[in-house]
Design a protein around this motif. Structure first.
Motif, short mmCIF file in Angstrom:
data_model
loop_
_atom_site.label_atom_id
_atom_site.label_comp_id
_atom_site.label_asym_id
_atom_site.label_seq_id
_atom_site.Cartn_x
_atom_site.Cartn_y
_atom_site.Cartn_z
N UNK A 30 0.86 -1.19 0.00
CA UNK A 30 0.00 0.00 0.00
C UNK A 30 0.89 1.23 0.00
N UNK A 31 0.62 2.15 -0.92
CA UNK A 31 1.31 3.44 -0.93
C UNK A 31 0.27 4.52 -0.74
N UNK A 32 0.36 5.24 0.37
CA UNK A 32 -0.51 6.39 0.60
C UNK A 32 0.21 7.63 0.07
N UNK A 33 -0.37 8.24 -0.95
CA UNK A 33 0.28 9.37 -1.62
C UNK A 33 0.93 8.91 -2.91
N UNK A 34 0.13 8.26 -3.78
CA UNK A 34 0.68 7.73 -5.04
C UNK A 34 -0.20 8.07 -6.24
N UNK A 35 -0.95 9.16 -6.11
CA UNK A 35 -1.80 9.57 -7.22
C UNK A 35 -1.05 10.26 -8.35
#
Length: 285
Positions: free
Chosen positions: A11-16
């Protein structure tokens, strides 16, 4: 296939967009399933769709790191979609600039709430689950600004990134006994669009950078540097090897280093790195 990534759920939070998106692509190329989360639901889904088109199992999720319930829901949704998280990355962050006398207390609080406590909210959920399983890898994104003094034009940002570095190193020390790795990505000058929407609290101030001896790196190369470092179980991961010599210089005589940076600035050198056309072109590759 990489043992660190092959068959693993991440999971990567901040990957948009930007570095987070490139890291998601790199991990997918190394065999991971990837959950992509971002404050921009569209950005997260766009990244996930890129991964799916490449043959990777991926899901796009909305996440607001200021909201503990949103963070918890994101982590649960990622595990429901891809299975228990083997890798978790905290990459969400904001940037603003200005002279310190112009930065209001509210901006200091906002900076720490997103860039530091956003990570804490996620780690408080992910870490106990990894401890219970006896495996996992945590990645936190800091910055060169947290490694050594140069960011006099964004002291509040530098302070919270220094906190991320310390948190990561001490977390690595604690979690080693449980078989859990920790890496702290410290980007130096990297070609991104992050500065486009940053707030400015001073007029006509000079944005001080980490050094004119450096070259701007592409996002793709940044993703590779991080991934290689994770495979090597490295904790502190500067994007540029020059950082190590600078850290030695600072540790040897911190007063002399600050004086040197002061003289450089007075001489008209704010520390802006060089950049090649290939790196500029890589932004749209």
């Amino acid at each position: 296939m990489s043992e660190t990534f092959a068959g693993k759920s991440a999971l990567i939070i901040g990957a948009g967009q930007n570095i987070g998106r490139r890291i998601a692509q790199e991990w997918a190329a190394r065999g991971a399933r990837v959950a992509v989360a971002d404050i921009s639901r569209d950005g997260a889904e766009d990244t996930a769709e890129i991964l799916r088109k490449s043959g990777t199992e991926a899901v796009g999720l909305h996440c607001n790191v200021l909201d503990e319930a949103s963070v918890a829901a994101t982590i649960d949704a990622a595990e429901q979609a891809l299975g228990q998280l083997d890798i978790h990355m905290n990459n969400a962050g904001i940037l603003s600039g200005g002279n310190p006398e112009d930065i209001p207390l509210s901006e200091w609080r906002r900076m720490f709430d997103v860039n530091l406590f956003g990570m804490v909210r996620a780690n408080n959920i992910v870490v106990p689950r990894m401890i219970a399983r006896g495996s996992g890898h945590i990645v936190n994104t800091a910055s060169f600004a947290g490694l050594y003094p140069f960011a006099a034009s964004r002291i509040h940002y530098a302070a919270c990134k220094a906190a991320v570095v310390s948190m990561s190193q001490n977390l690595a020390l604690y979690l080693k006994q449980f078989g859990i790795g920790v890496s702290c990505l410290c980007p130096g000058p990297v070609m991104t669009t992050s500065v486009d929407g940053m707030k400015h609290f001073s007029e006509n101030y000079v944005m001080r950078a980490p050094g004119s001896h450096l070259q701007v790196m592409s996002q793709q190369e940044t993703a590779k540097v991080l991934s290689d470092a994770m495979e090597a179980s490295r904790i502190l991961v500067p994007t540029h090897h020059e950082a190590w010599a600078t850290l030695i210089e600072v540790a040897t005589d911190p007063d002399a280093f600050v004086e040197k940076k002061h003289r450089e600035f007075l001489a008209g050198d704010p520390g802006r790195p060089g950049i090649t056309q290939d790196v500029i072109d890589s932004l749209n590759a």
